[in-house]
Design a protein around this motif. Sequence first.
Motif, PDB file in Angstrom:
ATOM      1  N   ILE A   1      35.688  31.530  37.942  1.00  0.00           N
ATOM      2  CA  ILE A   1      35.743  31.462  36.478  1.00  0.00           C
ATOM      3  C   ILE A   1      35.053  30.163  36.076  1.00  0.00           C
ATOM      4  CG2 ILE A   1      37.244  31.164  34.459  1.00  0.00           C
ATOM      5  CD1 ILE A   1      39.235  33.055  35.742  1.00  0.00           C
ATOM      6  N   ASN A   2      34.058  30.293  35.217  1.00  0.00           N
ATOM      7  CA  ASN A   2      33.246  29.146  34.827  1.00  0.00           C
ATOM      8  C   ASN A   2      33.826  28.504  33.562  1.00  0.00           C
ATOM      9  OD1 ASN A   2      31.289  27.374  33.964  1.00  0.00           O
ATOM     10  ND2 ASN A   2      29.751  28.956  33.544  1.00  0.00           N
ATOM     11  N   ALA A   3      34.556  27.394  33.754  1.00  0.00           N
ATOM     12  CA  ALA A   3      35.116  26.699  32.592  1.00  0.00           C
ATOM     13  C   ALA A   3      34.374  25.382  32.355  1.00  0.00           C
ATOM     14  CB  ALA A   3      36.615  26.462  32.787  1.00  0.00           C
ATOM     15  N   THR A   4      33.112  25.329  32.810  1.00  0.00           N
ATOM     16  CA  THR A   4      32.326  24.104  32.657  1.00  0.00           C
ATOM     17  C   THR A   4      31.743  23.969  31.254  1.00  0.00           C
ATOM     18  OG1 THR A   4      30.267  25.180  33.330  1.00  0.00           O
ATOM     19  CG2 THR A   4      31.583  24.188  35.090  1.00  0.00           C
TER      20      THR A   4
ATOM     21  N   VAL B   1      38.556  28.419  39.801  1.00  0.00           N
ATOM     22  CA  VAL B   1      38.169  27.992  38.450  1.00  0.00           C
ATOM     23  C   VAL B   1      37.420  26.678  38.581  1.00  0.00           C
ATOM     24  CG1 VAL B   1      38.992  27.231  36.180  1.00  0.00           C
ATOM     25  CG2 VAL B   1      40.169  29.096  37.366  1.00  0.00           C
ATOM     26  N   VAL B   2      36.228  26.609  37.990  1.00  0.00           N
ATOM     27  CA  VAL B   2      35.463  25.367  38.011  1.00  0.00           C
ATOM     28  C   VAL B   2      35.433  24.800  36.599  1.00  0.00           C
ATOM     29  CG1 VAL B   2      33.222  24.310  38.504  1.00  0.00           C
ATOM     30  CG2 VAL B   2      34.059  26.162  39.942  1.00  0.00           C
TER      31      VAL B   2
ATOM     32  N   GLU C   1      43.879  35.156  33.944  1.00  0.00           N
ATOM     33  CA  GLU C   1      43.611  34.683  35.299  1.00  0.00           C
ATOM     34  C   GLU C   1      43.435  33.171  35.324  1.00  0.00           C
ATOM     35  OE1 GLU C   1      41.123  37.764  37.902  1.00  0.00           O
ATOM     36  OE2 GLU C   1      40.248  37.372  35.934  1.00  0.00           O
ATOM     37  N   LEU C   2      42.776  32.658  34.300  1.00  0.00           N
ATOM     38  CA  LEU C   2      42.557  31.212  34.227  1.00  0.00           C
ATOM     39  C   LEU C   2      43.897  30.483  34.131  1.00  0.00           C
ATOM     40  CD1 LEU C   2      39.959  29.049  32.755  1.00  0.00           C
ATOM     41  CD2 LEU C   2      42.092  28.878  31.537  1.00  0.00           C
TER      42      LEU C   2
ATOM     43  N   ARG D   1      48.147  27.161  36.674  1.00  0.00           N
ATOM     44  CA  ARG D   1      49.561  27.048  37.056  1.00  0.00           C
ATOM     45  C   ARG D   1      49.713  26.836  38.548  1.00  0.00           C
ATOM     46  NH1 ARG D   1      51.532  31.879  33.792  1.00  0.00           N
ATOM     47  NH2 ARG D   1      52.180  30.941  31.831  1.00  0.00           N
ATOM     48  N   GLU D   2      49.003  27.677  39.315  1.00  0.00           N
ATOM     49  CA  GLU D   2      49.102  27.594  40.772  1.00  0.00           C
ATOM     50  C   GLU D   2      48.571  26.279  41.318  1.00  0.00           C
ATOM     51  OE1 GLU D   2      47.425  31.143  42.532  1.00  0.00           O
ATOM     52  OE2 GLU D   2      48.770  32.419  41.366  1.00  0.00           O
TER      53      GLU D   2
END
Length: 448
Positions: free
Chosen positions: A77-80, A414-415, A437-438, A443-444
């Motif tokens: 998942i691209n959170a950049t 997640v990045v 999912e993010l 959380r994990e």
Amino acid sequence: MNEYRQLPAVDQLLSDLVIQAAIQQYGYGLTREACRDVLAARRAAITAQGGPRDTSITGEVLELLLSWTRTSPRAVINATGVILHTNLGRAPLSAAAVAAAGAAAGYCDLELDLETGSRGRRGGTCEHQVCLLTGAEDALIVNNNAASVLLILTALARRRRVIISRSQLVEIGGGFRIPEVMNLSGARLVEIGTTNKTHLKDYQEALSEPAALVLRVHPSNFRIEGFTAQVPLADIVTMAHQAGALVVDDLGSGLLSARGAGGMEDEPRPRESIDAGADLICFSGDKLVGGPQAGIIAGKKDLVEKLRRHPLARALRIDKINLAALSATFSAHLRSAADVELPVWRMISAKTDELESRVVAWQKALGFGIIKPSQATIGGGSLPGETLSSWCLEVSQPNLSGFARRLRNGRQSVVGRLEKGRLVLDARSVLPEQDEELIQAVREAVAT
Ligand SMILES: *Cc1c(COP(=O)(O)O)cnc(C)c1O
């Protein structure tokens, strides 16, 4: 010396119960290879006087086996906040493109005309879609845009002069350098003008001697500001054609969408270049087109045909899976459905206040983090300096780099973006259907 003696022999390790179970799963040969590697690493660590390891030898063997047999690349998942992130595989494919690629993975009518039962041409449909989208007479799809440029120069300009403005001698991420490609193709580079200014008379002078073509290259990942001058394409075309030279326009991104977001006014459109009289244009499939890796060449029929027949075309051709995904992507553009179907365009066109409410929901679900406005970018060598307003969740954790690493390596990777001692999760490059999912992944990563 003692420490070396404490290490088991390979055969001894292979008889361990845990390793015996690994042999069942991974096979004898691969497991023995992993045992050897781990023992060698342990011996090297002793030699280098690294401290004792806290992991077990068998645990390391299992980890190694897992890493060797894991399929790659993994989904991220691209959170950049960088939409076309080259290190993350540029454009994510649409659901339709993924389905088309899956269907083509088996037998498909790649080079068979199902109507007549005789041999068909690879990419015929896709090429026609390009013609519809750009107004070009003919098109050819190759492996990537670097291949487009290489094929064009090799087939049309070998041992001949190619004129290019100094401001366009660019390097694109990953070491694609125009002068080097020129060299490889056997074309002779003729640089004209200066870094900031190139005038019509510069083209005129260079064209006073015979030349194969004038190459225009979109600077893509940088911008020259201030005291600058470039010649409009139509003027270059008039002059080049008078001198018997062709004009090739490497657009880089290839903005097909009619609307485009803010800041895209200057981004060249393929149709405009064809209208301005360029003999050939080329652009990437996985930048603003929003599809798979591919190089799209379009333009005059006789020239495209020449490229198609060149021996290098076979070496640079696109594979069936990417071709299918590209065709599905073009279909979305043709139906003016890019903004709703193609992930890149959904991200670009997402409303800023929708991004804000999603980040508010992330924060609510997690119970931590600071909601902040953010600046996202398109990336991928498109629109340098332009930003898209966005929202992000800023997370601070005691060991931030450890947290970021766990987030990258979790069940769902997640990045994010590390910024001023905080991890920033930008909503602009995350699709709404990835929100759940993010949140779970964050959380994990916090819990472990
Ligand atoms: C990105 C780019 C390329 C290379 O395209 P790939 O599809 O990455 O091979 C070539 N020329 C320009 C102007 C570009 O922006």
